[in-house]
Enzyme design. Structure first.
Site, PDB file in Angstrom:
ATOM      1  N   ASP A   1       0.829  -1.208   0.000  1.00 27.62           N
ATOM      2  CA  ASP A   1       0.000   0.000   0.000  1.00 27.62           C
ATOM      3  C   ASP A   1       0.864   1.259   0.000  1.00 27.62           C
ATOM      4  OD1 ASP A   1       0.974  -0.481   2.546  1.00 27.62           O
ATOM      5  OD2 ASP A   1      -0.787   0.350   3.561  1.00 27.62           O
ATOM      6  N   HIS A   2       2.146   1.125   0.352  1.00 29.51           N
ATOM      7  CA  HIS A   2       3.107   2.221   0.268  1.00 29.51           C
ATOM      8  C   HIS A   2       3.981   2.028  -0.961  1.00 29.51           C
ATOM      9  CE1 HIS A   2       2.901   4.032   4.489  1.00 29.51           C
ATOM     10  NE2 HIS A   2       1.999   3.068   4.489  1.00 29.51           N
ATOM     11  N   GLU A   3       4.514   3.125  -1.465  1.00 29.52           N
ATOM     12  CA  GLU A   3       5.452   3.047  -2.584  1.00 29.52           C
ATOM     13  C   GLU A   3       6.875   2.856  -2.047  1.00 29.52           C
ATOM     14  OE1 GLU A   3       4.160   2.881  -5.574  1.00 29.52           O
ATOM     15  OE2 GLU A   3       2.232   3.148  -4.565  1.00 29.52           O
TER      16      GLU A   3
END
Length: 452
Positions: free
Chosen positions: A264-266
């Site tokens: 969900d994070h880059e």
């Protein structure tokens, strides 16, 4: 003149989003992440045939009456350079145990440190994950996150004194201009790779939590429609090592040939260039500029620590109020239990044979009383621990402000930001005030001002 040697290092930081039973597609995403790392390692292996990857997972768990960190720290470091030493420091505040749906308490937020040797250089690498924000407008976790940032900068400063370079990566859960972020970077001198890079390729404005990610609830990003930047790679050198960020990149949500992204994070990747140098010239001509710059930084730091101390005081008042509420509820539960025991004792005192109330209702009420007493007792202990942690951080900040202000006295031209200067009055001997019998100052006009 200076003789320099250059070394290049690549750093990658990724919040993998691996909460058991809550995160989606964990096995598939971990396989994708593993393939990405393996591909990078094989390309490096051709150039560094004698090297092999090293890793360490920080899995320390501290048991308390209300356990925090049950599911682990979630912090890990992978390196092609040998890891010589590691240490894990757990933050004193980690949210609230009754906010189970957030999960931060059970994750046990911490910072992990690994000591590496990169050639002849000693590198202290830190990885951390601070408490999430969840609601920008009503952020009840802000005092906890400020204390975590305070403890993080203390840990880095006190453990990196002998290091040639310092690298910090992780999910700080703070915007670039948030109080905790400014406190961390100002106190440690860490530089933001995104702000220092010569070349960037990634999401707009370096965002690491974007609305286009399918794992993101867009409502949680409000009022930031496109996304936010809360993951960082920070770095700093030493007296003999300069660090430059040649490039930085982030993933952009989707992954080729896969239906979902890595997390969900880059992910962030930074290419750092280390230059060691031996100074052969004096810099006496630069001392005035360095002194002025140090004075300005100290003045700004005084303001930041004072702001952080104010926020911690707000947390103190909230914790005191919550502890009072828990105490009052516990007293009410105890009174209810005493009343029930008194009712139960009436048949015995009256030599009766049967209890006038139904047993089921009686036992349910007793269970409710015990549940209230147990819950309020645990909450009282928790809020007492929270108060002590906040009071300890506030005391440390008070001492730090005093120390910084004392250093500022060595810079005559330095003043804390927004501190107005009072115009000096120059009086001739004729206008000097004289003291009357009551201790007030009297001028020639006959008016008196009582000295305070």
């Amino acid at each position: 003149m200076a003789n320099t040697d250059s070394v290049k290092v690549r750093v990658l930081s990724l919040n993998c989003w691996g909460i058991r039973y809550l995160s989606k597609q964990c096995p598939q995403r971990y396989a994708m992440i593993g393939d990405m790392f393996e591909k990078d390692y094989l390309s490096l292996k051709k150039k560094l045939a004698c090297s092999h990857p090293h890793s360490h997972y920080f899995k320390r768990y501290i048991f308390t009456i209300i356990p925090s960190g049950v599911i682990g720290s979630g912090l890990a470091i992978f390196s092609i350079h040998r890891i010589h030493d590691t240490f894990l420091f757990r933050y004193s505040l980690n949210g609230y145990p009754y906010m189970a749906h957030h999960g931060d308490w059970f994750g046990g937020k911490a910072v992990g440190m690994a000591v590496l040797n990169i050639g002849s250089l000693t590198a202290n690498v830190y990885v951390t994950h601070l408490h999430a924000e969840y609601c920008r407008d009503k952020d009840s976790y802000l005092p906890h996150r400020v204390v975590q940032a305070w403890e993080l900068q203390q840990f880095i400063r006190h453990t990196s004194a002998g290091a040639d370079m310092v690298i910090l990566g992780g999910d700080l859960n703070m915007h670039p201009q948030d109080l905790g972020n400014r406190l961390l970077r100002s106190y440690t001198g860490l530089q933001d790779a995104y702000l220092e890079t010569a070349k960037f390729d990634g999401c707009e404005d370096g965002m690491t939590l974007i609305a286009d990610n399918p794992f993101i609830n867009k409502k949680e990003l409000c009022p930031f429609e496109k996304g936010i930047r809360i993951d960082y790679i920070l770095f700093k050198g030493s007296t003999k090592t300069d660090i430059y960020c040649d490039y930085m990149s982030t993933t952009k949500g989707s992954v080729p040939n896969h239906p979902f992204p890595y997390s969900d994070h880059e992910a962030l990747t930074a290419g750092l260039r280390l230059e060691t140098h031996t100074r052969t010239e004096t810099r006496s001509d630069r001392q005035p500029k360095i002194k002025d710059s140090a004075a300005g930084k100290l003045a700004a730091l005084v303001d930041i620590v004072t702001e952080a101390r104010t926020e911690v005081k707000v947390g103190l008042h909230c914790a005191e109020r919550m502890r009072y509420t828990a105490t009052r509820t516990g007293v009410m539960g105890l009174a209810l239990l005493v009343l029930e025991l008194a009712i139960a004792a009436v048949p015995w005192l009256a030599l009766g044979k049967e209890q006038p109330f139904p047993r089921t209702s009686f036992y349910l009420l007793a269970a409710l009383c015990f549940a209230i007493l147990l819950t309020t007792f645990l909450l009282y202990i928790f809020y007492t621990m929270e108060l002590k942690a906040l009071q300890g951080a506030e005391d440390q900040m008070r001492l730090a402000v005093g120390s910084l202000q004392e250093k500022l006295r060595g810079f005559p031209l330095a003043q804390p930001h927004n501190a107005p200067r009072r115009p000096q009055r120059v009086m001739s001997p004729v206008h000097w005030p004289r003291r009357n019998k009551r201790g007030a100052h009297c001028g020639q006009s006959g008016l008196c001002e009582r000295s305070l």
